[in-house]
Design an enzyme around this catalytic site. Structure first.
Site, short mmCIF file in Angstrom:
data_model
loop_
_atom_site.label_atom_id
_atom_site.label_comp_id
_atom_site.label_asym_id
_atom_site.label_seq_id
_atom_site.Cartn_x
_atom_site.Cartn_y
_atom_site.Cartn_z
N ASP A 164 0.23 5.15 1.13
CA ASP A 164 0.21 6.03 2.31
C ASP A 164 0.18 5.20 3.60
O ASP A 164 -0.69 4.35 3.79
CB ASP A 164 -1.03 6.93 2.28
CG ASP A 164 -1.08 7.83 1.06
OD1 ASP A 164 -0.69 9.00 1.17
OD2 ASP A 164 -1.50 7.34 -0.01
N ASP A 207 0.88 -1.16 0.00
CA ASP A 207 0.00 0.00 0.00
C ASP A 207 0.92 1.22 0.00
O ASP A 207 2.12 1.11 0.28
CB ASP A 207 -0.90 -0.04 1.25
CG ASP A 207 -1.80 1.18 1.35
OD1 ASP A 207 -2.41 1.55 0.33
OD2 ASP A 207 -1.87 1.77 2.45
#
Length: 226
Positions: free
Chosen positions: A12, A10
């Protein structure tokens, strides 16, 4: 699992610590609108939930019961996105130690990539600013799929683009939807406990294969697996 052929992250709160730029922009907006600013901690906890969550955090109480609240929220969301795009990478950085991990993956010929719910136009700019765009073997964003995480479609697309079996991929994320998407696709899943976690979340209840508390622990885990 067999020796992994790819590691997917992922964006952020997992690979990149983008919270400092979100904090900076929210402080600017709150000052402009003469509105109390949320704490830095409160902002960090909501970063993975996206721009809409940022606006709710700032102005949700102010708009309760207002007839045109939805329109105002959308306007604030666009203002937030515009400000973010203008200065997307003033303070954002790879989490400590993860650049070394990427170096090792590249040296060993293990592809790494990103599956994110961040819009592509923002994700590409961020990666370019951090000199990661050419290193990243695959980037899958909401623009690329019909169904976003927690649906496994983005995970299947990323593995297809890499030419690897999802069962031979590791996926690392800091939100339950990351783990749900990874598990549904058959990937090994790892919770980045150092990410933007909402208070009182029991990370071990998400069903991931592993939970790590620090970037260093993540690095050690991935290196042991490859």
């Amino acid at each position: 699992m067999t020796k992994p052929n790819a590691v997917l992250f992922d964006l952020d709160g997992t690979l990149i610590d983008t919270a400092p730029d979100f904090i900076r922009i929210i402080k600017l907006m709150c000052a402009k609108h003469n509105h109390p600013c949320p704490t830095d901690v409160a902002i960090r906890e909501q970063v993975s939930a996206g721009a809409r969550a940022m606006v709710r955090l700032m102005f949700g109480d102010k708009l309760m019961g207002v007839a045109d609240a939805d329109e105002i929220m959308l306007a604030h969301r666009q203002e937030f996105l515009d400000l973010y795009e203008q200065d997307i990478c003033v303070d954002s950085r790879l989490f400590d130690g993860l650049d070394d991990l990427l170096d090792v993956l590249e040296d060993k010929g293990v592809a790494w990539g990103i599956v994110t719910n961040k819009p592509r136009y923002l994700a590409e700019q961020l990666l370019d600013k951090l000199d990661l765009a050419k290193r990243c073997a695959v980037l899958v964003c909401p623009d690329d799929v019909t169904h976003t995480k927690p649906d496994p479609e983005p995970m299947f697309l990323a593995s297809k683009k890499l030419g690897v079996d999802p069962k031979n991929c590791i996926y690392v994320g800091d939100h339950i939807r990351d783990i749900q998407a990874g598990r549904a696709s058959g990937m090994m899943t790892v919770v980045a406990g150092f990410g933007y976690i909402v208070p009182n979340e029991n990370l071990h209840e998400w069903g991931a294969d592993k939970v790590v508390a620090t970037p260093d622990e993540l690095g050690r885990l991935v290196l042991a697996l490859i």
